[in-house]
Scaffold this active site. Structure first.
Site, mmCIF file in Angstrom:
data_model
loop_
_atom_site.group_PDB
_atom_site.id
_atom_site.type_symbol
_atom_site.label_atom_id
_atom_site.label_comp_id
_atom_site.label_asym_id
_atom_site.label_seq_id
_atom_site.Cartn_x
_atom_site.Cartn_y
_atom_site.Cartn_z
ATOM 1 N N TYR A 63 0.815 -1.202 0.032
ATOM 2 C CA TYR A 63 0.043 0.002 -0.082
ATOM 3 C C TYR A 63 0.817 1.204 -0.142
ATOM 4 O O TYR A 63 0.863 2.359 -0.835
ATOM 5 C CB TYR A 63 -1.028 0.088 1.177
ATOM 6 C CG TYR A 63 -1.679 1.386 1.566
ATOM 7 C CD1 TYR A 63 -2.277 2.008 0.531
ATOM 8 C CD2 TYR A 63 -1.372 1.981 2.575
ATOM 9 C CE1 TYR A 63 -2.948 3.198 0.747
ATOM 10 C CE2 TYR A 63 -2.021 3.132 3.075
ATOM 11 C CZ TYR A 63 -2.690 3.939 1.968
ATOM 12 O OH TYR A 63 -3.390 4.892 2.192
ATOM 13 N N LYS B 177 1.737 4.082 -2.975
ATOM 14 C CA LYS B 177 1.150 5.289 -2.922
ATOM 15 C C LYS B 177 2.328 6.092 -3.156
ATOM 16 O O LYS B 177 2.307 7.338 -3.540
ATOM 17 C CB LYS B 177 0.596 5.610 -1.478
ATOM 18 C CG LYS B 177 -0.878 4.878 -1.228
ATOM 19 C CD LYS B 177 -1.912 5.863 -2.244
ATOM 20 C CE LYS B 177 -2.594 7.061 -1.615
ATOM 21 N NZ LYS B 177 -3.629 7.539 -2.515
#
Length: 494
Positions: free
Chosen positions: A239, A243
């Site tokens: 994640y 990002k």
């Protein structure tokens, strides 16, 4: 940053805004807020994945305006609510992981390009353990595709890209609001190339296809690939890695586009707007809170003295709106990043959280299936990995070894028990691996830019009552015990 903010409500009047990831938690709060405080906004295009406009509109009703969150707006609008919604909200079936957001050649796509003045990119997959192909497609390539689309919007004033404070990876000390100092600058990460990452995914897919891998195998392989690549470049999970790459794309490809990057920390339920305690799904620390309330959390691995950075969702949305207005009026020549969090100016620690959950669930215990209140107590805390692993070994792995011996002797009579036991241990260890970086997180997020924005906004006078985002106003004990925990119990335990 000697900017003039002027009236936020005046700015929002007659504006056309494109919101991606429209069914997400923050996106809904953003949409509700804009409609409620400025009903004269011109239009909000809500981009979400759906087969067609019809099913997109159906998702609007079930997943967005059907929520309790819109209660106040419904009361305010009364009989006009439905016509108001159909006039102000336009559902767009699109996909940010595709070039042109899958809107190429559509009449609606052209209309959006010609009308949109603000884009808010909220589309993300926030699952720490996401498949690499999915996370890369949404969090990284999605940022790239939204940026390319933004460049085609003739009236665009500003693009707000919502990231996460944890793009910094595993660092210590104070993280500043600057891409070059927080590990999110492409030139700061030798060898990292987004096209190569995309290629790695494609190669892995072809390899799995040739092997005739099952759907389940593909999923596991993709999850593993993500974790591997993230760790290789110094990020703890897929994640935050994807990002971070999304931010890199924005930074290197924005050209002369006016971009604001907002980096919230861990987002919790609303502080007060539209009402206190609204939340959807379990977010970060909440799964720990729930496990504790259900009496399932007997021991835990955490540095109790560590500050965990949380911020209520309505404050994140308010700061996004204020930043959006400030920079639409005065484009900033350089990248502007806002950390939206509490660790520097109003820190709360894990030891506080431990006290709050004990206090709350002792006073208001959850009820088990038999209708009896669930007793909670003190949790055994392990402050380092070594003592935790020793505990797991004595408590679980040794008995398992014993059980395995008995199982062999008894012609595999206890086979199922062994398998289940093994699965439990693996689950615990996987969770520990995923969350460990945050349970021993020793960094604080500097919010100098946010403070400047705050003092500028304060000159706006009465409007600041509407767009408050100063974490110093939060009394954490009161918030957790009277707002956040009851919110989780009400909205997540249904």
């Amino acid at each position: 940053m000697a900017m003039e903010l002027g009236s936020i409500l005046h700015f929002l009047q007659d504006k056309t805004i494109l919101v991606t990831g429209a069914t997400g938690f923050l996106a809904k709060i953003f949409v509700e807020k804009i409609l409620r405080v400025q009903p004269n906004v011109k239009k909000l295009y809500l981009l979400l994945r759906a087969k067609d406009t019809e099913s997109a509109t159906q998702r609007l009703h079930t997943e967005i305006i059907g929520k309790d969150l819109f209660r106040l707006l419904k009361e305010k609008m009364g009989a006009r609510f439905d016509s108001f919604i159909s006039e102000k909200l336009s559902m767009v079936s699109g996909d940010i992981s595709k070039e042109d957001l899958n809107l190429k050649d559509s009449i609606l796509g052209t209309e959006i390009c010609n009308q949109t003045e603000v884009i808010v990119n909220l589309a993300a997959t926030t699952n720490f353990d996401e498949r690499y192909d999915v996370a890369l497609g949404i969090n990284t390539l999605g940022a790239k595709h939204v940026l390319s689309f933004a460049k085609k919007c003739v009236k665009l004033k500003v693009l707000v890209h919502v990231s996460t404070a944890y793009v910094c990876g595993e660092r210590e000390g104070v993280i500043v609001e600057d891409p070059h100092h927080s590990g999110v600058s492409l030139n700061g990460v030798p060898g990292l190339n987004i096209d190569i990452e995309k290629k790695k995914v494609d190669e892995k897919f072809n390899e799995l296809r040739e092997e005739g891998a099952t759907k389940h195998d593909i999923e596991l392989a993709m999850k593993d690939l993500g974790s591997k690549r993230a760790r290789m470049y110094g990020w703890p999970n897929t994640y935050v890695f994807t990002k971070a790459m999304g931010e890199m794309v924005v930074e290197t490809a924005k050209g002369n586009l006016n971009v604001v990057i907002v980096r919230p920390t861990m987002i919790t339920s609303t502080y007060k707007d539209p009402f206190p305690g609204w939340i959807e799904g379990l977010r970060t620390i909440d799964s720990i809170v729930v496990a504790y309330g259900k009496g399932k959390l007997k021991s835990f691995l955490v540095d109790l003295k560590a500050v965990f950075d949380v911020i209520p969702a309505d404050m994140v949305v308010n700061e996004m709106i204020v930043a959006m207005v400030a920079h639409a009026k005065e484009p900033s020549p350089s990248d502007i990043i806002y950390h939206v969090g509490s660790s520097v100016i109003n820190p709360v620690r894990y030891l506080n959280l431990r006290d709050y959950v004990l206090k709350y669930f002792t006073k208001k215990p959850l009820i088990d299936k038999k209708g009896k209140p669930i007793k909670v107590g003190k949790v055994t805390i392990f402050s380092d990995m070594a003592s935790f692993l020793k505990y797991i070994y004595i408590r679980y792995q040794l008995p398992l070894k014993g059980l395995e011996v008995v199982n062999v002797v008894s012609c595999h009579y206890f086979e199922e028990k062994c398998v289940n036991f093994n699965r439990k241990i693996r689950t615990v260890m996987r969770l520990v691996e995923i969350y460990k970086p945050y349970l021993f997180f020793n960094a604080l997020f500097d919010n100098t830019n946010s403070k400047k924005l705050l003092s500028m906004a304060r000159q706006g006078g009465p409007e600041m009552e509407l767009f408050y985002f100063d974490p110093r106003i939060i009394d954490w004990e009161d918030y957790f015990i009277n707002v956040h925990f009851p919110g989780i119990v009400k909205y997540v335990f249904k």
